[in-house]
Design an enzyme around this catalytic site. Structure first.
Site, short mmCIF file in Angstrom:
data_model
loop_
_atom_site.label_atom_id
_atom_site.label_comp_id
_atom_site.label_asym_id
_atom_site.label_seq_id
_atom_site.Cartn_x
_atom_site.Cartn_y
_atom_site.Cartn_z
N TYR A 140 -32.80 -59.06 59.83
CA TYR A 140 -31.61 -58.38 60.34
C TYR A 140 -30.61 -59.35 60.98
CZ TYR A 140 -32.56 -53.42 59.57
OH TYR A 140 -32.73 -52.18 59.02
N LYS A 212 -47.93 -61.23 58.91
CA LYS A 212 -48.32 -62.11 57.82
C LYS A 212 -48.54 -63.52 58.37
CE LYS A 212 -49.16 -62.71 53.41
NZ LYS A 212 -50.42 -62.20 52.84
N ASP A 278 -50.45 -57.19 54.14
CA ASP A 278 -50.86 -56.66 52.84
C ASP A 278 -52.13 -55.84 52.95
OD1 ASP A 278 -52.89 -59.25 51.82
OD2 ASP A 278 -51.33 -59.62 53.30
N ASP A 302 -40.09 -52.36 57.58
CA ASP A 302 -39.31 -51.67 56.58
C ASP A 302 -40.21 -51.15 55.47
OD1 ASP A 302 -37.12 -50.65 55.28
OD2 ASP A 302 -36.34 -52.58 54.61
#
Length: 413
Positions: A140, A212, A278, A302
């Site tokens: 962003y 992650k 994931d 998101d």
């Protein structure tokens, strides 16, 4: 006889573009009724309309008029329909601009399955996931350099001179688009703090830091580390973390760690763990009911929020809000686009905005009215009355128009 004192809260609202005005009218109708019913006229929402988006541009030549931005800044709580983002010019994204301009660092999304809704999961019973997505950093920030531009070449030259070894890792540097991903300690910890406090206030059992960090160790990995540090310092009496569990296991053995965990859970402490992003997706597909609250970085949030919403009927019934818990400023909004192809047809689903209104009422502390909103939605869907987007996926239901659905919700309150 003394007149009853009426408590009014002024709510600036932006109807939005496309289906926005239709679903806004439906949501306001439901919210006004629930507040009237819950408090017998002693409380009231005072709506003030302001323009923004495509409709504002067509009327004023401005995508976000100064008066609208001033109203959102001047009032703590506001309500917003979907906005059309300008293509090929203007503001990069009105939604992103508002989040950054008002420093709304929490994007709050909820995915709650109501009995009768379609779901790709074979057993959606009990899906109730709240996602705290960092809302001002990461992608962003919007720092990008297009391949082959003067800005990209200047950046590459500076990078080559200062970090030659890292520059050598770039594949075909002259063809690379460059994006910068900033994740700060302050931004991460204020997001996690809001998620922790919300989880405790709402008697949740688990908060998961999704990241992650196995690959991006100094951004995503730092988010995880900073999240644990905050939980173990500011919330140490109310939480027990996976990191503490691992430390006990290393020093005293796994039996001692499990005993400490069981004691913490029996003391009603919040279990704070972390899961690679994931793996979060894999577990959402297999066992989504294990998640209560997820706190995560911007891009992960998101993806994860839309994936969770799909398990509970889709974004058409998933509410959203953008909040600064430090200042108390919040914008509650529909969690979908303006769907201009449906505008004026009276068929759009107002559920996302209605349920965002439920979130707004809880934010105001008007829990009795919020409970009525949830009751009305629950009973309407249970009675197999839905809008056309859901009717296409469910056999034997009654398809209602936008305003008809709102009236059905009111009738079941």
């Amino acid at each position: 006889m003394e007149a009853t004192q009426v408590s009014k809260v002024t709510i600036p609202f932006i109807p939005g573009d496309g289906i926005g005005p239709e679903i806004m009218a439906a949501a306001q109708k439901v919210l006004d009724h629930t507040v009237q019913t819950a408090y017998c006229g002693s409380k009231r929402l005072n709506w003030l309309e302001f323009p923004a988006g495509k409709s504002a541009f067509e009327a004023t030549g401005e995508w976000l008029p100064v008066e609208t931005l001033a109203a959102l800044k001047g009032h703590k709580v506001s309500f917003k329909g979907p906005l059309t983002t300008p293509v090929g010019g203007g503001i990069r994204s009105l939604n992103v601009f508002l989040r950054q301009e008002l420093d709304l660092y929490v994007c709050l999304r909820q995915a709650r399955w109501f009995k009768g809704l379609p779901s790709p999961h074979r057993n959606p019973q009990g899906i109730d996931i709240t996602i705290f997505r960092e809302n001002t950093e990461d992608i962003y920030i919007g720092i990008e350099y297009q391949a082959g531009t003067p800005e990209q070449r200047r950046w590459l030259e500076s990078f080559k001179q200062s970090q030659p070894d890292d520059y050598a890792k770039l594949p075909n540097p002259e063809e690379c688009g460059i994006g910068i991903k900033p994740v700060s300690k302050r931004g991460s910890q204020r997001l996690v703090k809001a998620a922790l406090q919300w989880a405790l206030d709402n008697h949740k059992q688990r908060l998961t830091l999704a990241h992650k960090g196995n690959i991006m160790k100094f951004t995503e990995g730092a988010f995880r580390t900073w999240g644990y540090e905050l939980a173990e310092s500011e919330f140490k009496e109310k939480t027990f973390t996976r990191r503490q569990f691992q430390e006990i296991g290393t020093s005293q053995g796994q039996d001692a760690a499990k005993a400490a965990q069981q004691q913490a859970l029996s003391d009603c402490k919040l279990w704070v763990d972390d899961v690679i992003a994931d793996v979060v997706f894999e577990q959402l597909i297999t066992t989504p009911q294990q998640f209560d609250v997820i706190a995560t970085t911007n891009l992960n949030g998101d993806y994860i929020s839309d994936a969770a919403a799909s398990l509970a009927g889709g974004v058409g019934i998933s509410p959203g809000a953008n909040i600064n818990y430090e200042t108390g400023t919040a914008v509650f909004e529909a969690n979908h686009g303006s769907a201009e192809e449906l505008a004026g047809k009276g068929v759009a689903n107002p559920s996302s905005l209605i349920l965002s209104g439920e979130m707004m009422l809880r934010f105001l502390g008007w829990h009795e009215a919020a409970d009525l909103v949830r009751q009305g939605i629950t009973e309407t869907i249970r009675a197999r009355k839905v809008t056309f987007d859901l009717a296409r996926q469910i056999e034997g239901v009654q398809a209602l128009g936008t305003q008809e659905f709102a009236q059905a919700v009111i009738d079941y309150i």
